[in-house]
Motif scaffolding. Structure first.
Motif, PDB file in Angstrom:
ATOM      1  N   ALA A  22       0.824  -1.218   0.000  1.00 58.16           N
ATOM      2  CA  ALA A  22       0.000   0.000   0.000  1.00 58.16           C
ATOM      3  C   ALA A  22       0.857   1.268   0.000  1.00 58.16           C
ATOM      4  O   ALA A  22       0.331   2.377   0.087  1.00 58.16           O
ATOM      5  CB  ALA A  22      -0.916  -0.001   1.219  1.00 58.16           C
ATOM      6  N   CYS A  23       2.176   1.115  -0.138  1.00 56.36           N
ATOM      7  CA  CYS A  23       3.089   2.249  -0.018  1.00 56.36           C
ATOM      8  C   CYS A  23       2.865   3.267  -1.140  1.00 56.36           C
ATOM      9  O   CYS A  23       2.724   2.904  -2.309  1.00 56.36           O
ATOM     10  CB  CYS A  23       4.530   1.750  -0.057  1.00 56.36           C
ATOM     11  N   THR A  24       2.879   4.543  -0.762  1.00 54.88           N
ATOM     12  CA  THR A  24       2.764   5.638  -1.731  1.00 54.88           C
ATOM     13  C   THR A  24       3.839   6.710  -1.471  1.00 54.88           C
ATOM     14  O   THR A  24       3.668   7.866  -1.839  1.00 54.88           O
ATOM     15  CB  THR A  24       1.371   6.287  -1.655  1.00 54.88           C
ATOM     16  N   LEU A  25       4.946   6.325  -0.844  1.00 60.31           N
ATOM     17  CA  LEU A  25       5.970   7.283  -0.425  1.00 60.31           C
ATOM     18  C   LEU A  25       6.443   8.195  -1.548  1.00 60.31           C
ATOM     19  O   LEU A  25       6.645   9.382  -1.338  1.00 60.31           O
ATOM     20  CB  LEU A  25       7.173   6.530   0.146  1.00 60.31           C
ATOM     21  N   CYS A  26       6.668   7.640  -2.727  1.00 63.50           N
ATOM     22  CA  CYS A  26       7.220   8.453  -3.815  1.00 63.50           C
ATOM     23  C   CYS A  26       6.260   8.540  -4.996  1.00 63.50           C
ATOM     24  O   CYS A  26       6.688   8.622  -6.146  1.00 63.50           O
ATOM     25  CB  CYS A  26       8.585   7.929  -4.251  1.00 63.50           C
ATOM     26  N   CYS A  27       4.954   8.518  -4.700  1.00 62.41           N
ATOM     27  CA  CYS A  27       3.946   8.497  -5.769  1.00 62.41           C
ATOM     28  C   CYS A  27       4.095   9.694  -6.714  1.00 62.41           C
ATOM     29  O   CYS A  27       3.843   9.577  -7.915  1.00 62.41           O
ATOM     30  CB  CYS A  27       2.543   8.425  -5.189  1.00 62.41           C
ATOM     31  N   HIS A  28       4.519  10.842  -6.181  1.00 58.13           N
ATOM     32  CA  HIS A  28       4.642  12.049  -7.009  1.00 58.13           C
ATOM     33  C   HIS A  28       5.815  11.954  -7.984  1.00 58.13           C
ATOM     34  O   HIS A  28       5.920  12.774  -8.904  1.00 58.13           O
ATOM     35  CB  HIS A  28       4.828  13.273  -6.110  1.00 58.13           C
ATOM     36  N   MET A  29       6.685  10.947  -7.809  1.00 57.38           N
ATOM     37  CA  MET A  29       7.843  10.775  -8.688  1.00 57.38           C
ATOM     38  C   MET A  29       7.635   9.668  -9.723  1.00 57.38           C
ATOM     39  O   MET A  29       8.496   9.459 -10.573  1.00 57.38           O
ATOM     40  CB  MET A  29       9.081  10.437  -7.848  1.00 57.38           C
ATOM     41  N   LEU A  30       6.520   8.967  -9.643  1.00 57.94           N
ATOM     42  CA  LEU A  30       6.289   7.800 -10.503  1.00 57.94           C
ATOM     43  C   LEU A  30       5.343   8.160 -11.646  1.00 57.94           C
ATOM     44  O   LEU A  30       4.197   8.549 -11.400  1.00 57.94           O
ATOM     45  CB  LEU A  30       5.709   6.647  -9.682  1.00 57.94           C
ATOM     46  N   PRO A  31       5.774   8.008 -12.894  1.00 55.71           N
ATOM     47  CA  PRO A  31       4.954   8.447 -14.022  1.00 55.71           C
ATOM     48  C   PRO A  31       3.640   7.697 -14.163  1.00 55.71           C
ATOM     49  O   PRO A  31       2.675   8.241 -14.695  1.00 55.71           O
ATOM     50  CB  PRO A  31       5.865   8.200 -15.231  1.00 55.71           C
ATOM     51  N   ARG A  32       3.583   6.471 -13.690  1.00 53.95           N
ATOM     52  CA  ARG A  32       2.348   5.686 -13.781  1.00 53.95           C
ATOM     53  C   ARG A  32       1.742   5.399 -12.414  1.00 53.95           C
ATOM     54  O   ARG A  32       0.879   4.548 -12.283  1.00 53.95           O
ATOM     55  CB  ARG A  32       2.609   4.377 -14.532  1.00 53.95           C
ATOM     56  N   GLY A  33       2.224   6.111 -11.402  1.00 51.87           N
ATOM     57  CA  GLY A  33       1.685   5.924 -10.066  1.00 51.87           C
ATOM     58  C   GLY A  33       2.293   4.723  -9.375  1.00 51.87           C
ATOM     59  O   GLY A  33       3.010   3.925  -9.970  1.00 51.87           O
ATOM     60  N   PRO A  34       2.017   4.571  -8.070  1.00 50.02           N
ATOM     61  CA  PRO A  34       2.595   3.465  -7.313  1.00 50.02           C
ATOM     62  C   PRO A  34       1.876   2.144  -7.563  1.00 50.02           C
ATOM     63  O   PRO A  34       0.653   2.105  -7.680  1.00 50.02           O
ATOM     64  CB  PRO A  34       2.420   3.911  -5.860  1.00 50.02           C
ATOM     65  N   ARG A  35       2.648   1.095  -7.681  1.00 45.14           N
ATOM     66  CA  ARG A  35       2.144  -0.282  -7.692  1.00 45.14           C
ATOM     67  C   ARG A  35       3.282  -1.190  -7.251  1.00 45.14           C
ATOM     68  O   ARG A  35       3.949  -1.824  -8.061  1.00 45.14           O
ATOM     69  CB  ARG A  35       1.629  -0.713  -9.067  1.00 45.14           C
TER      70      ARG A  35
END
Length: 200
Positions: A22-35
């Motif tokens: 469920a981690c979203t720590l660096c979601c703003h850096m991921l072009p396709r979002g966290p998974r």
């Protein structure tokens, strides 16, 4: 959300994995979002350490579900069924999410994953007897006395045997490396397959 080491230590294994997925720590850096894509069990005996999921793995949520995975399974001498049995085999990349694409392939793994989760996850994998360390970012973490380049590390594989095997990345982008270094598939791969067969 940030996690401290003491907080992670107090979690059950199941809750820890839930937090990782469920981690979203660096979601703003991921072009396709966290998974986050990981596979592990407290009973796993073999650990595969890659770089980070590629685009296809991000889309499917299945680790090494791409040509790199096909070659890796061939090197290991295992079937897809065995490879995806978390009771036997853990897959814990340096970065858990697809980092995006750069000029010459995928971007490096995001460092937040290792900084936040890696030490505690590895501490829970107490049954691991063999770790496959794939590519330079994995080498940098898992080989404290590494030789220098990926090629140097892989050439020194006997120094780490039988607990750790430094490996090149199995990506088709590495076909030239494999042609220049045929000794890897001639010398290392057969020994690796024998070791894996013994453990499984």
């Amino acid at each position: 959300m940030t996690e401290s080491g003491s907080e992670l230590c107090s979690l059950s294994f199941e809750t820890l994995i839930e937090r990782v997925r469920a981690c979203t720590l660096c979601c703003h850096m991921l072009p396709r979002g966290p998974r986050p894509v990981v596979q592990l069990s407290e009973s796993s005996r073999i650990l595969v350490v890659g770089q980070a999921p590629g685009r296809k793995v991000h889309e499917t949520g299945v680790p090494f579900n791409d040509p790199s995975g096909d070659r890796l399974r061939q090197w290991m001498g295992v079937s897809r069924e065995t490879f995806y049995d978390e009771r036997r085999l853990a897959i814990l990349p340096m970065g858990f999410c697809y980092p995006g694409t750069g000029k010459s392939g995928d971007l490096p793994p995001r460092p937040e994953c290792a900084d936040t989760w890696r030490s505690e996850l590895l501490a829970r994998l107490t049954k691991i007897e063999l770790t496959l360390v794939i590519g330079r970012f994995a080498h940098a973490w898992h080989l404290p006395d590494r030789q220098g380049s990926v090629t140097d590390n892989v050439r020194a594989w006997q120094q780490y045997w039988p607990a750790i095997v430094p490996m090149p990345h199995p990506s088709p982008r590495n076909n030239l490396w494999l042609r220049k270094n045929p000794w890897f598939e001639q010398e290392v791969v057969p020994r690796l397959q024998d070791r894996i067969s013994q453990l499984l």
